[in-house]
Scaffold this active site. Sequence first.
Site, mmCIF file in Angstrom:
data_model
loop_
_atom_site.group_PDB
_atom_site.id
_atom_site.type_symbol
_atom_site.label_atom_id
_atom_site.label_comp_id
_atom_site.label_asym_id
_atom_site.label_seq_id
_atom_site.Cartn_x
_atom_site.Cartn_y
_atom_site.Cartn_z
ATOM 1 N N HIS A 169 0.877 -1.186 0.000
ATOM 2 C CA HIS A 169 0.000 0.000 0.000
ATOM 3 C C HIS A 169 0.916 1.239 0.000
ATOM 4 O O HIS A 169 1.684 1.402 -0.934
ATOM 5 C CB HIS A 169 -0.916 -0.132 1.229
ATOM 6 C CG HIS A 169 -2.117 0.735 1.231
ATOM 7 N ND1 HIS A 169 -3.121 0.597 2.157
ATOM 8 C CD2 HIS A 169 -2.506 1.768 0.439
ATOM 9 C CE1 HIS A 169 -4.070 1.493 1.930
ATOM 10 N NE2 HIS A 169 -3.704 2.218 0.897
ATOM 11 N N ILE A 171 4.147 3.666 0.637
ATOM 12 C CA ILE A 171 5.583 3.389 0.766
ATOM 13 C C ILE A 171 6.337 4.669 1.120
ATOM 14 O O ILE A 171 5.829 5.783 0.946
ATOM 15 C CB ILE A 171 6.187 2.782 -0.529
ATOM 16 C CG1 ILE A 171 5.971 3.729 -1.724
ATOM 17 C CG2 ILE A 171 5.601 1.417 -0.807
ATOM 18 C CD1 ILE A 171 6.709 3.273 -2.987
ATOM 19 N N ASN A 222 -2.357 3.028 6.330
ATOM 20 C CA ASN A 222 -2.541 3.447 4.942
ATOM 21 C C ASN A 222 -1.215 3.872 4.321
ATOM 22 O O ASN A 222 -0.811 3.372 3.295
ATOM 23 C CB ASN A 222 -3.559 4.591 4.895
ATOM 24 C CG ASN A 222 -4.024 4.889 3.491
ATOM 25 O OD1 ASN A 222 -3.222 5.264 2.644
ATOM 26 N ND2 ASN A 222 -5.298 4.677 3.216
ATOM 27 N N ASN A 324 -2.651 10.257 -1.540
ATOM 28 C CA ASN A 324 -1.246 10.321 -1.124
ATOM 29 C C ASN A 324 -0.608 11.679 -1.418
ATOM 30 O O ASN A 324 -0.978 12.357 -2.377
ATOM 31 C CB ASN A 324 -0.464 9.207 -1.808
ATOM 32 C CG ASN A 324 -0.896 7.847 -1.296
ATOM 33 O OD1 ASN A 324 -1.330 7.734 -0.149
ATOM 34 N ND2 ASN A 324 -0.806 6.838 -2.132
HETATM 35 CA CA LIG Z 1 -3.252 6.284 0.369
HETATM 36 CA CA LIG Z 2 3.811 7.433 0.761
#
Ligand SMILES: [Ca+2]
Ligand SMILES: [Ca+2]
EC number: 3.1.1.2
Length: 409
Positions: A169, A171, A222, A324
Amino acid sequence: MLFVFDNLEIILEKSFGEVLKGKIGFCGLKECVMIWLNLSHFYSSFLVFGSIICLQNLHSETTGKVLCLIICCAVWSALKTINKQSIVIVACSETTLEDSAGLEAGADDIDILPNGLAFFSVGLKCPGLHSFSPDKPGGILMMDLKEENPRALELRISRGFNLASFNPHGISTFIDRDDTVYLFVVNHPEFKNTVEIFKFEEEENSLLHLKTIKHELLPSVNDIIAVGPAHFYATNDHYFSDPFLKYLETYLNLHWANVVYYSPDEVKVVAEGFDAANGINISPDKKYIYVADILAHEIHVLEKHPNMNLTQLKVLKLDTLVDNLSIDPSSGDIFVGCHPNGQKLFVYDPNNPPSSEVLRIQNILSEKPTVTTVYANNGSVLQGSSVASVYDRKLLIGTLYHRALYCEL
Ligand SMILES: [Ca+2]
Ligand SMILES: [Ca+2]
């Protein structure tokens, strides 16, 4: 103007889709009433309430007028929303990266090293989320952005690590003082929650697995931002790990999502009260942590203290689901992968796919940060953008389960 027509769907959904993309992904009557009861979303409530009256009294002339008024208000509001952001579609020589094996199943998160090596987390599976390759495990791909025609290649992972259940998911990379590069990966093997720490071995194009971290304070991770060789901040998008309790948590709008600091010596909650904490990143000077609250449509700026505690400095309200966060190391600008219509992500229809949107936020600490739309597409090219990472005027856009895009800014 061309942009406005090209992306009319996104613009309309910014208004009509408000109730759908907000608190609840699936808007049945009960959910709509729940949203109506949420006074912080007064405008949505007005739309929902009005729509319910209209549906129940479809033939009434007064209802027709009310409906017209609601639609006018909605369009006006949508255009007002659009005006507040400057829209600069990137001179995007779009290259879909589907010929790079592995990227066709989506790259939920992308992190780029200062030397231009980009890491992609691919093949995420979540309950209820569409997948084009449901039986293939996830992986980590790498691409050298210094190359003229960069292509992604899959990194080999050291023996002993369970590749069959790899479900990466969020990183984050970390470069230690001795130049060792670590890759931190949020993993959901069998939909559980772990954080995996790998050492990147560039000569072999491989990842050496060092450690699996499980902790009761990491129930629904997450994304992460590494701040040491075994130290990180992580977002929990829910307080619970059980799928039913997660649904209930969202439904009841509990604001129990949080940010946790992890180190081998200490694990603690450092920020809480989020609807669903999602992307996380750090400012280039390492003084501030940015957290995307996807369901609240907010980016929080938190000040980092020597004891690693965080205190909230400000909240930037946006008009889309923020996933993100990536930082342009040269400018400190924040690039945000966004979902203009959350409902379409979960109820996947190839004839009416989810859209993509990338925002750039400049000067977030100033009184008036500049928010620019750098990429928008109604799903015809790119569906469900979750991340946008920049390196030397090159932009990589990843998605939850579709492909990835390479653009030049
Ligand atoms: Ca996310
Ligand atoms: Ca990230």
